[in-house]
Design a protein around this motif. Structure first.
Motif, mmCIF file in Angstrom:
data_model
loop_
_atom_site.group_PDB
_atom_site.id
_atom_site.type_symbol
_atom_site.label_atom_id
_atom_site.label_comp_id
_atom_site.label_asym_id
_atom_site.label_seq_id
_atom_site.Cartn_x
_atom_site.Cartn_y
_atom_site.Cartn_z
ATOM 1 N N LYS A 20 0.834 -1.210 0.000
ATOM 2 C CA LYS A 20 0.000 0.000 0.000
ATOM 3 C C LYS A 20 0.866 1.257 0.000
ATOM 4 O O LYS A 20 0.523 2.256 -0.655
ATOM 5 C CB LYS A 20 -0.916 0.001 1.220
ATOM 6 N N GLU B 181 -7.011 1.730 -4.327
ATOM 7 C CA GLU B 181 -7.881 0.885 -3.516
ATOM 8 C C GLU B 181 -8.256 -0.396 -4.266
ATOM 9 O O GLU B 181 -8.304 -1.486 -3.683
ATOM 10 C CB GLU B 181 -9.138 1.669 -3.132
ATOM 11 N N GLU B 182 -8.517 -0.250 -5.558
ATOM 12 C CA GLU B 182 -8.879 -1.419 -6.363
ATOM 13 C C GLU B 182 -7.723 -2.416 -6.438
ATOM 14 O O GLU B 182 -7.906 -3.628 -6.249
ATOM 15 C CB GLU B 182 -9.274 -0.955 -7.767
ATOM 16 N N PHE C 168 -5.230 -2.667 -4.396
ATOM 17 C CA PHE C 168 -4.920 -3.206 -3.071
ATOM 18 C C PHE C 168 -5.923 -4.291 -2.677
ATOM 19 O O PHE C 168 -5.547 -5.324 -2.106
ATOM 20 C CB PHE C 168 -4.919 -2.082 -2.038
ATOM 21 N N GLN C 169 -7.205 -4.093 -3.005
ATOM 22 C CA GLN C 169 -8.213 -5.107 -2.703
ATOM 23 C C GLN C 169 -7.959 -6.391 -3.505
ATOM 24 O O GLN C 169 -8.141 -7.505 -2.991
ATOM 25 C CB GLN C 169 -9.622 -4.567 -3.004
ATOM 26 N N ALA C 170 -7.544 -6.234 -4.763
ATOM 27 C CA ALA C 170 -7.218 -7.407 -5.577
ATOM 28 C C ALA C 170 -6.043 -8.163 -4.964
ATOM 29 O O ALA C 170 -6.029 -9.409 -4.911
ATOM 30 C CB ALA C 170 -6.892 -6.981 -7.004
ATOM 31 N N TRP C 171 -5.055 -7.419 -4.469
ATOM 32 C CA TRP C 171 -3.894 -8.054 -3.825
ATOM 33 C C TRP C 171 -4.325 -8.790 -2.552
ATOM 34 O O TRP C 171 -3.869 -9.907 -2.289
ATOM 35 C CB TRP C 171 -2.852 -6.979 -3.498
ATOM 36 N N LEU C 172 -5.219 -8.174 -1.769
ATOM 37 C CA LEU C 172 -5.699 -8.803 -0.540
ATOM 38 C C LEU C 172 -6.464 -10.098 -0.832
ATOM 39 O O LEU C 172 -6.309 -11.097 -0.120
ATOM 40 C CB LEU C 172 -6.606 -7.839 0.241
ATOM 41 N N GLU C 173 -7.278 -10.091 -1.886
ATOM 42 C CA GLU C 173 -8.025 -11.297 -2.248
ATOM 43 C C GLU C 173 -7.075 -12.423 -2.664
ATOM 44 O O GLU C 173 -7.265 -13.585 -2.284
ATOM 45 C CB GLU C 173 -9.002 -10.980 -3.384
#
Length: 205
Positions: free
Chosen positions: A82, A100-101, A103-108
């Protein structure tokens, strides 16, 4: 003032539990700290990490330097990712929505890898339990077979001893029979016949 993001040890002997803190680099390891950013529990597999993501990013942007272990933990939780994406926003290469998009893809993706690891660990645990159970069954079967064999040998010895005792009891009776046999064969002396008596009478006359 140089700031370090590091681990502060807590917990029992042999079961450490760590706080992730931002502290003055000159303070003792377990001494005073500036802010508590999270916790790290390595006593389970996978380890449990509870981290204030935004607070950690803020300290990194302000120049705080993580130790090697703290850097690995921050990278694992996506703090370093991040920070890198927010650097792109500062340069104008990315918008906050794109950050944000991404980072969310990385978290998933990270969550998928973690769940796969947990499944692998559970399968390995189940396999290890099954192997241990099979080994225990094999040992029990060997013990039962050995016990049955020992019992059979003991029964055979008892039968042999009984047969030997019966043979010893029957032997004296045979000896007595053999000794009595000659007596039975003895015959009485023959009595003189009437013819012989008459001849003797004639001679006397």
């Amino acid at each position: 003032m140089p700031v370090k993001i590091r681990l502060q040890r807590h917990g029992k002997k042999g079961k450490p539990f760590y706080w992730i803190v931002a502290a003055d680099a000159r303070s003792p390891r377990d001494g005073k700290y500036l802010e508590k950013l999270g916790t790290y529990n390595p006593n389970v597999n996978p380890a449990i990490i509870d981290l204030d993501l935004d607070g950690s990013v803020k300290w990194l942007q302000n120049g705080a330097q993580p130790t090697d272990t703290a850097r690995a933990i921050l990278s694992y939780k996506g703090v370093m990712m991040k920070k890198h994406l927010l650097g792109g926003v500062a340069k104008g290469a990315l918008t906050e929505e794109q950050v944000e998009e991404k980072f969310q893809a990385w978290l998933e993706e990270k969550a998928g890898r973690i769940s796969a690891k947990k499944e692998g660990l559970s399968k390995a645990d189940a396999k290890a339990k099954a192997e241990a159970l099979a080994a225990e069954k094999a040992v029990n079967e060997k013990r039962m077979a050995a016990a049955a064999e020992a019992e059979a040998e003991a029964n055979a010895e008892e039968v042999t001893e009984e047969a030997a005792e019966e043979t010893q009891e029957a032997a004296p009776e045979t000896e007595n029979t053999v000794e009595e046999a000659p007596a039975a064969e003895e015959t009485p002396k023959a009595e003189e016949t009437p013819a012989e008596e008459s001849e003797e009478e004639k001679k006397e006359a």
